[in-house]
Structure formats: C-alpha cells, structure tokens
Design an enzyme around this catalytic site. Sequence first.
Site, PDB file in Angstrom:
ATOM      1  N   LYS A 145      41.981  38.078  39.093  1.00  0.00           N
ATOM      2  CA  LYS A 145      41.303  37.535  37.907  1.00  0.00           C
ATOM      3  C   LYS A 145      42.066  37.982  36.664  1.00  0.00           C
ATOM      4  O   LYS A 145      41.989  39.131  36.243  1.00  0.00           O
ATOM      5  CB  LYS A 145      39.842  38.011  37.814  1.00  0.00           C
ATOM      6  N   GLU A 199      43.132  51.701  35.879  1.00  0.00           N
ATOM      7  CA  GLU A 199      44.187  52.055  34.903  1.00  0.00           C
ATOM      8  C   GLU A 199      43.604  51.714  33.543  1.00  0.00           C
ATOM      9  O   GLU A 199      43.420  50.538  33.234  1.00  0.00           O
ATOM     10  CB  GLU A 199      45.450  51.230  35.142  1.00  0.00           C
ATOM     11  N   CYS A 213      49.234  50.360  26.803  1.00  0.00           N
ATOM     12  CA  CYS A 213      48.413  51.545  27.102  1.00  0.00           C
ATOM     13  C   CYS A 213      49.227  52.826  27.014  1.00  0.00           C
ATOM     14  O   CYS A 213      48.679  53.892  26.819  1.00  0.00           O
ATOM     15  CB  CYS A 213      47.771  51.399  28.472  1.00  0.00           C
ATOM     16  N   GLU A 234      41.858  54.709  20.656  1.00  0.00           N
ATOM     17  CA  GLU A 234      42.939  53.792  21.023  1.00  0.00           C
ATOM     18  C   GLU A 234      42.873  52.568  20.109  1.00  0.00           C
ATOM     19  O   GLU A 234      41.914  51.800  20.161  1.00  0.00           O
ATOM     20  CB  GLU A 234      42.800  53.344  22.482  1.00  0.00           C
TER      21      GLU A 234
HETATM   22  P1  NDP Z   1      39.355  44.524  29.028  1.00  0.00           P
HETATM   23  O1  NDP Z   1      38.804  45.743  29.672  1.00  0.00           O
HETATM   24  O2  NDP Z   1      38.569  43.887  27.976  1.00  0.00           O
HETATM   25  O3  NDP Z   1      39.665  43.395  30.099  1.00  0.00           O
HETATM   26  C1  NDP Z   1      40.455  43.612  31.235  1.00  0.00           C
HETATM   27  C2  NDP Z   1      40.066  42.605  32.300  1.00  0.00           C
HETATM   28  O4  NDP Z   1      38.724  42.865  32.721  1.00  0.00           O
HETATM   29  C3  NDP Z   1      40.083  41.154  31.833  1.00  0.00           C
HETATM   30  O5  NDP Z   1      40.461  40.329  32.906  1.00  0.00           O
HETATM   31  C4  NDP Z   1      38.628  40.934  31.457  1.00  0.00           C
HETATM   32  O6  NDP Z   1      38.262  39.581  31.450  1.00  0.00           O
HETATM   33  C5  NDP Z   1      37.936  41.695  32.569  1.00  0.00           C
HETATM   34  N1  NDP Z   1      36.574  42.124  32.260  1.00  0.00           N
HETATM   35  C6  NDP Z   1      36.015  42.323  31.040  1.00  0.00           C
HETATM   36  N2  NDP Z   1      34.727  42.715  31.183  1.00  0.00           N
HETATM   37  C7  NDP Z   1      34.473  42.768  32.521  1.00  0.00           C
HETATM   38  C8  NDP Z   1      33.329  43.102  33.298  1.00  0.00           C
HETATM   39  N3  NDP Z   1      32.189  43.479  32.733  1.00  0.00           N
HETATM   40  N4  NDP Z   1      33.420  43.057  34.642  1.00  0.00           N
HETATM   41  C9  NDP Z   1      34.590  42.703  35.236  1.00  0.00           C
HETATM   42  N5  NDP Z   1      35.699  42.346  34.554  1.00  0.00           N
HETATM   43  C10 NDP Z   1      35.652  42.389  33.206  1.00  0.00           C
HETATM   44  O7  NDP Z   1      40.799  44.969  28.533  1.00  0.00           O
HETATM   45  P2  NDP Z   1      41.808  44.080  27.688  1.00  0.00           P
HETATM   46  O8  NDP Z   1      42.140  42.838  28.414  1.00  0.00           O
HETATM   47  O9  NDP Z   1      41.259  44.030  26.305  1.00  0.00           O
HETATM   48  O10 NDP Z   1      43.124  44.984  27.745  1.00  0.00           O
HETATM   49  C11 NDP Z   1      43.354  45.998  26.859  1.00  0.00           C
HETATM   50  C12 NDP Z   1      42.992  47.347  27.454  1.00  0.00           C
HETATM   51  O11 NDP Z   1      43.697  47.546  28.680  1.00  0.00           O
HETATM   52  C13 NDP Z   1      43.400  48.504  26.583  1.00  0.00           C
HETATM   53  O12 NDP Z   1      42.340  49.410  26.465  1.00  0.00           O
HETATM   54  C14 NDP Z   1      44.552  49.141  27.329  1.00  0.00           C
HETATM   55  O13 NDP Z   1      44.734  50.485  27.073  1.00  0.00           O
HETATM   56  C15 NDP Z   1      44.221  48.874  28.725  1.00  0.00           C
HETATM   57  N6  NDP Z   1      45.406  48.891  29.554  1.00  0.00           N
HETATM   58  C16 NDP Z   1      45.613  49.941  30.407  1.00  0.00           C
HETATM   59  C17 NDP Z   1      46.754  50.020  31.161  1.00  0.00           C
HETATM   60  C18 NDP Z   1      46.956  51.154  32.099  1.00  0.00           C
HETATM   61  O14 NDP Z   1      47.741  50.995  33.000  1.00  0.00           O
HETATM   62  N7  NDP Z   1      46.293  52.282  31.945  1.00  0.00           N
HETATM   63  C19 NDP Z   1      47.790  49.003  31.088  1.00  0.00           C
HETATM   64  C20 NDP Z   1      47.478  47.930  30.189  1.00  0.00           C
HETATM   65  C21 NDP Z   1      46.311  47.901  29.466  1.00  0.00           C
HETATM   66  P3  NDP Z   1      38.262  38.768  30.049  1.00  0.00           P
HETATM   67  O15 NDP Z   1      39.649  38.753  29.588  1.00  0.00           O
HETATM   68  O16 NDP Z   1      37.766  37.451  30.461  1.00  0.00           O
HETATM   69  O17 NDP Z   1      37.344  39.506  29.127  1.00  0.00           O
END
Ligand code: NDP
Length: 484
Positions: free
Chosen positions: A178, A253, A287, A387
């Site tokens: 997803k 992550e 991140c 962050e």
């Molecule tokens: P989100 O947590 O908003 O979304 C990540 C994914 O989860 C998307 O596909 C999103 O869908 C989905 N999602 C959102 N809410 C839910 C839920 N309640 N249940 C299941 N799935 C859900 O993160 P972002 O996309 O905004 O990415 C940025 C974040 O990712 C930053 O905080 C960053 O630090 C972190 N990150 C961490 C990394 C690591 O390796 N530690 C690497 C890269 C990023 P939708 O887009 O439809 O909302």
Amino acid sequence: MVTVDRPGRLLIGGTWRSGQDEKTFEIIEPATSEVMATAAVASPADVDAAVRAARGAFEGGAWSEAPASARAKVLYRIAELIRSEADQLATLEARNAGKPIRDARDEVLGAAQCFEYYAGAATRIFGETIPVSAPGLDFTLREPVGVVALIVPWNFPLTIASWKVAPALAAGNAAILKPASYTPLTALELGRIALEAGLPEGVLNVITGPGSTTGNALAGHPGVDKIAFTGETLTGVSILQQAAPNITRVSLELGGKSPNIIFADADLEKAAPAAVNSVFGNAGQDCCARSRAFVHRSIAEEFDQRVAAGARKLTMGDPLDARTEIGPLISMKQRERVQGYIQVGRQEGARLLAGGSAPGGHLAAGSFLEPTVFDRAENGMRIAQEEIFGPVLTIIPFADEDEVLRLVNDTPYGLSGSIWTRDIGRALRMARGVKTGVLSINSSRSVHQEAPFGGYKRSGIGRELGMHALQLYTEVKNVFVSLE
Ligand code: NDP
C-alpha cells in the site's frame, strides 16, 4: 512502457481492477500543483479481496514452495526490468514526488540493486543445527511468514517499497503493497513489472487509498500475518494498536531527528558541505536528515556561515531539470507545516541565518521552500526536538564531549547520526554513546543495501536491508529428531 494511465486501478490477484465502489482520488504534481493522474480508492472489501488473493497465492505454493533459485531468477528479472525502464520510472517519480531527476534516477537504480541483492539472498536463508542436551539432532527451518502487508510513505516511494517487497518475496511470502496516497505511481509500476518478470499472480498485490480507511483495513485484517510499515511515529502507534487484536507481527521504520556532531578538529571542507546535503537532500523530507547539527563552540561561527552559504547556493527548481538540487515539498500542506516550524524557530529565539521563505516568480505555483538554517539554538527548543520533515537545519553549539552526548541523546528519536572528528578514540567513544540504530563517522551516509537499517527508541522496531531484513519476513521453526 511506463504510463500514468494505470492509476485508477488496483492490482489484485494478478489482474487490474477498479475499486468496488468505483471511487478515485487525484494525484497532484508538487512542482506545478496540477493533477497528473488519478488512483483508485480500495474499499475494505477490496482490501479483503487483496488479502484473500495473497493467501490463495501463498497457499498455492507456486512461489512459497518454489526452489529458492527459482525465486531468485524472478527477482533478478524484476531488477533487470527496473533498470531497462530507469529513465521512465525516474521521470515518473521525479514528477510525482517532486524530487530532482538525478536523485530520482539514483533511487530507481537503487531499487534495482535492492532486487538484485535479495535475488542473491534468497538462496542464502540458512537454518542452524543446535547441540541440544537430549539424544538427537536439532535444527531450525526458516519459513516464510505468509501474507505480509507493506505500508510505505511518500518521501522515497519506490526505494522504500523495494526495501520491503524484495526481501518479503525472497523469503517466499505473498505481499500486499500500500503506497502513500501522494505517491502511488511507481508502486503500481512495480506491480506491473513483477508480473512481467514472471511473479505468479497474487504474490504481489498493490492497492491504493487513504491510510485512514484502506491502510486501516489492511493493518487490522486478521488474514495478515505481518505488517512492515514506514512512516510517522504516530501512525506507527496506530498500526501497533490495529495489529494487537490479531497478534500480527509488526516492524516499524519511523521518524527521526538525527544529530550531526562536528568537533573542533573536524575537516570542515568535508563536514560543512555534508551538513548541507544531509539535511536539504530530498528537500529535508528524509527520516535520516541530519536536522540537528551540534557544533563545537570554538568553530561554531565559521561552520554556521559555511553551511548558510552552502544552503543559499543550492539550485531550487523544476524537478525534471538536471541542474535542480532541491525540488518542492510533497504538498502545500506540508509546506505550511514546515513554515509553521520556521515561525516557531523565530519565536523561540534562534538566529535565522538563511532561507525562511517560499520563493515567488516561476516557482510560485509549486510547494517550494528555501533551504533554511537556524543557529544559536538550544536543544530544548521545538525546532531541535520535533521532526520537521522539511528543509530546516537547527544548529546548536556545545562545549565538550560529555555535554554533546547528553544533548544528542535527549530526544525521543534514535534513527541515524554523524560524527565528524579526526580523533579515532573520540569517534569510537561517541559511536558507543549515541543511541541511534545507524551512525556514520566522517560521512553522512546512513543507508547501505548490505547493512542493517532501523531505529532505536521511537524511531522504530526491527532492521531492514541486508540479511537482517530476512528475519522480519521469516518464521523460525525448531525441529528435534530423536536418535534414540
Ligand atoms: P504516514 O505515517 O502519514 O504514512 C505512511 C503510510 O501509512 C502511507 O501509506 C499512509 O497512507 C499510511 N497510513 C496513514 N495512516 C494509516 C493508518 N491509520 N493505518 C494504516 N496505514 C496508514 O507518513 P508519511 O507518508 O507522511 O511519511 C513521512 C514520515 O515517514 C516521516 O515521519 C518520516 O520520518 C517517516 N519515514 C521514516 C523512515 C524510516 O525508515 N525510519 C523512512 C522514510 C520516512 P496515506 O498516504 O494514504 O495517508
């Protein structure tokens, strides 16, 4: 052939179909704020269909029970196809995520490398023989977990999808990917490529739709055996809650606030440009971004001015222009969020040394934001603790090793970090003391295909990449054979 027409459809059980209730959503190009495609909203019924398709494919055994060498061949083929389409995939990613084309191309080639690595790894998933006390032979089997849900963010769409899909498939699982709603396009292309490479139908399903509904239905589905998630820490908390009733295995992550520690004996010719690139790459939406720089007081003014000059020099512009070094943020909403933090930084009393504004002129239509540097900050400030996920660097001065170690670890996050010094003893003392999952010395590289990647504390659970990732996607079975 890469197209942007594919969106609007879900890949379930090897066929492309609309969502059951025919709903779609728009994909916006961040550099222009114009609609570039539409994608399908997967309803809970579509999620259920994807889970059933994955379960059927897994239990059918065409993939899960295939010889590891046969799985390796398909993964190599996926890598080859990604390489052969690198230009088109990079263009799609650059437009959809707003990232500079040269970075997008590196990321696409990195995705191919990831599939190559796990093609090799597929035939190296070993068990153990264990000298137990009872008279007999004891050994372990590493078996696929089953149906895995892979939920990924928008900042490195194809990269992070590959980090999950490749090891999950290498180990013999069936997957449901997803992607983030901002950036689903290359994930859909990956689904197509996997089918073309000969992956059996239903082994990789790709569904799109909002996290709050589609993601939720997937994370809470009792037919999912394991969730691998990358995204925000608070979403990670929600994933854990959704997984709990089913005791679904979870790896996370999550976010970071990674330190960049510059001692007085550091080579500033290297450390200053690295400080710029490590926080402004991907417009700070990384991140691992070294968004907190700790600099020794004796060199603070020189370092800060060098970094500010480097930030001002970055070429901001059209992601498809090969000269562009910094593109737009993912959305206007994200830019507003980051601008809010710039306002907070000013109010908290840090010195704004560079940037701080949204450019006008030919960039006005996109969600661009100048690379921004605050110095003379304190670690307790919100700009040093939270962050921001945008092009904002916070520089904090320190006096000695003990102080900097205390400041660096005074954060809920623990993903990554860098240490710059010519004193090897100090570098190794710091490497032991800093509480992060990934560290680099005299470098800002965090990610190596072959090495484990992941966070301490609220930055996550589990390690991706390298052979460590295979632990996330395998169960260990212990077998005892009586020799009595
Ligand atoms: P989100 O947590 O908003 O979304 C990540 C994914 O989860 C998307 O596909 C999103 O869908 C989905 N999602 C959102 N809410 C839910 C839920 N309640 N249940 C299941 N799935 C859900 O993160 P972002 O996309 O905004 O990415 C940025 C974040 O990712 C930053 O905080 C960053 O630090 C972190 N990150 C961490 C990394 C690591 O390796 N530690 C690497 C890269 C990023 P939708 O887009 O439809 O909302």
